[in-house]
Design a protein around this motif. Structure first.
Motif, PDB file in Angstrom:
ATOM      1  N   UNK A  27      46.171  42.809  35.537  1.00  0.00           N
ATOM      2  CA  UNK A  27      46.424  41.411  35.912  1.00  0.00           C
ATOM      3  C   UNK A  27      47.669  40.835  35.255  1.00  0.00           C
ATOM      4  N   UNK A  28      48.539  41.671  34.721  1.00  0.00           N
ATOM      5  CA  UNK A  28      49.798  41.290  34.084  1.00  0.00           C
ATOM      6  C   UNK A  28      49.605  40.661  32.706  1.00  0.00           C
ATOM      7  N   UNK A  29      48.408  40.256  32.361  1.00  0.00           N
ATOM      8  CA  UNK A  29      48.168  39.579  31.093  1.00  0.00           C
ATOM      9  C   UNK A  29      47.436  40.463  30.100  1.00  0.00           C
ATOM     10  N   UNK A  30      46.663  41.417  30.614  1.00  0.00           N
ATOM     11  CA  UNK A  30      45.904  42.326  29.757  1.00  0.00           C
ATOM     12  C   UNK A  30      46.298  43.761  30.069  1.00  0.00           C
ATOM     13  N   UNK A  31      46.048  44.679  29.149  1.00  0.00           N
ATOM     14  CA  UNK A  31      46.408  46.084  29.398  1.00  0.00           C
ATOM     15  C   UNK A  31      45.681  46.620  30.631  1.00  0.00           C
TER      16      UNK A  31
ATOM     17  N   UNK B   2      48.030  43.049  40.086  1.00  0.00           N
ATOM     18  CA  UNK B   2      49.141  43.981  40.187  1.00  0.00           C
ATOM     19  C   UNK B   2      48.683  45.393  40.524  1.00  0.00           C
ATOM     20  N   UNK B   3      47.496  45.774  40.143  1.00  0.00           N
ATOM     21  CA  UNK B   3      47.002  47.102  40.490  1.00  0.00           C
ATOM     22  C   UNK B   3      46.846  47.254  41.992  1.00  0.00           C
ATOM     23  N   UNK B   4      46.237  46.250  42.623  1.00  0.00           N
ATOM     24  CA  UNK B   4      46.066  46.291  44.080  1.00  0.00           C
ATOM     25  C   UNK B   4      47.414  46.177  44.785  1.00  0.00           C
TER      26      UNK B   4
ATOM     27  N   UNK C 273      51.014  54.819  38.878  1.00  0.00           N
ATOM     28  CA  UNK C 273      49.958  54.770  37.861  1.00  0.00           C
ATOM     29  C   UNK C 273      49.159  53.476  37.967  1.00  0.00           C
ATOM     30  N   UNK C 274      49.860  52.337  38.131  1.00  0.00           N
ATOM     31  CA  UNK C 274      49.170  51.047  38.198  1.00  0.00           C
ATOM     32  C   UNK C 274      48.291  50.934  39.429  1.00  0.00           C
TER      33      UNK C 274
END
Length: 307
Positions: free
Chosen positions: A56-60, A274-276, A49-50
């Motif tokens: 960026x681990x800090x925001x949704x 984190x998405x990439x 999903x990510x």
């Protein structure tokens, strides 16, 4: 009481016992199921999903579609990490298996203290991926390390093997080859399973030692070779600790030790992308799966089963 009635009573008595056994089996398997869903499948689904999000681990996380996967095509450092990883896998794995097989054949001759030699040779496989060995490797191959001191004894000038792009990856390849213990033990077990009558029959027919090895031992050992090949390729693709410690987490010098897993770590926990990083993780899964599938496809041409 008729025979039918007795049979029904026996069946009804067995059902509660079978149910109790099923409950007990499920109870003992429960930790494994928890590990499967909580530690394995859960994170895999989350990372899938990510990989379609900007996170960026800090925001949704925000849905980004295929943007992360399209970035893969233009990422020069990713392409460098793929090149470094492919060289590492294609060079170190064959050398490691060749050394493991050679030592297994030597130990299979029934030398004294076999258990001691087997334990000593297996030890590097337990320690090779540790931080301590990586630190030791960086010291040994440093400018003033033990390797240069040995070369100086024979009049050969040393160099910074870790600090120069031309040789840095080679030191990590040597480290992976050094961890030959696990495949060696598997080779040794495979050699012990080959019936001695096969080689005796070949010797009676006039085959020499090398002829018996290549025509009898090697064909019967190909399933073990295939097993070790698949395992070591997967292990090599996942190499991380050695490059991280030796290069200080940067993959240097000049990205010459930038393994794929190290670059994935940099993107996820260094750049908070984190998405990439999740997309890169799924690309790694695809690469390992492709190599494994190719090995299984090619196995029918060279792996011999005695049945």
């Amino acid at each position: 009481m008729s025979a039918t009635t007795e049979l029904r009573s026996l069946r009804s008595g067995r059902r509660p016992a079978a149910k109790q056994q099923n409950k007990a089996a499920f109870f003992f398997l429960l930790p494994w199921f928890l590990g499967l869903f909580v530690i394995t499948l859960g994170p895999m689904i989350a990372s899938l999903y990510l990989s379609f999000t900007d996170y960026n681990l800090l925001q949704p996380p925000e849905f980004a579609g295929l943007d992360n996967y399209s970035r893969i095509l233009d990422d020069a450092r990713l392409h460098q990490s793929l090149q470094v990883t492919f060289v590492y896998v294609l060079v170190s794995v064959p050398l490691q298996l060749a050394l493991a097989l050679a030592l297994a054949v030597l130990l299979d001759r029934g030398i004294r203290g076999l258990a001691v030699y087997r334990s000593v040779f297996y030890l590097p496989s337990l320690l090779g991926s540790s931080v301590a060995i990586a630190v030791l490797w960086r010291t040994v191959f440093g400018t003033e390390g033990l390797f240069n001191e040995v070369l100086g004894l024979v009049g050969i000038g040393g160099r910074g093997w870790i600090s120069e792009p031309e040789t840095a990856l080679s030191t990590l390849i040597v480290l992976n080859v050094w961890t030959f213990g696990a495949p060696m033990v598997i080779f040794l077990a495979g050699l012990r399973q080959i019936p001695a009558s096969y080689e005796e029959a070949a010797a009676v027919d006039g085959a020499g030692r090398w002829r018996r090895f290549w025509s009898v031992t090697m064909p019967l050992l190909t399933p073990i070779i295939f097993f070790n090949l698949v395992l070591q390729i997967i292990h090599a693709f996942q190499a991380f600790t050695q490059a991280f410690v030796v290069s200080g987490g940067k993959g240097g010098p000049a990205d010459s030790t930038l393994f794929y897993s190290l670059y994935l770590y940099q993107r996820g926990f260094g750049n908070f992308d984190m998405g990439y990083a999740s997309a890169l993780a799924w690309l790694l899964l695809l690469l390992v799966g492709t190599f494994t599938a190719v090995n299984f496809w090619a196995a029918k041409y060279w792996v011999f089963y005695d049945d």
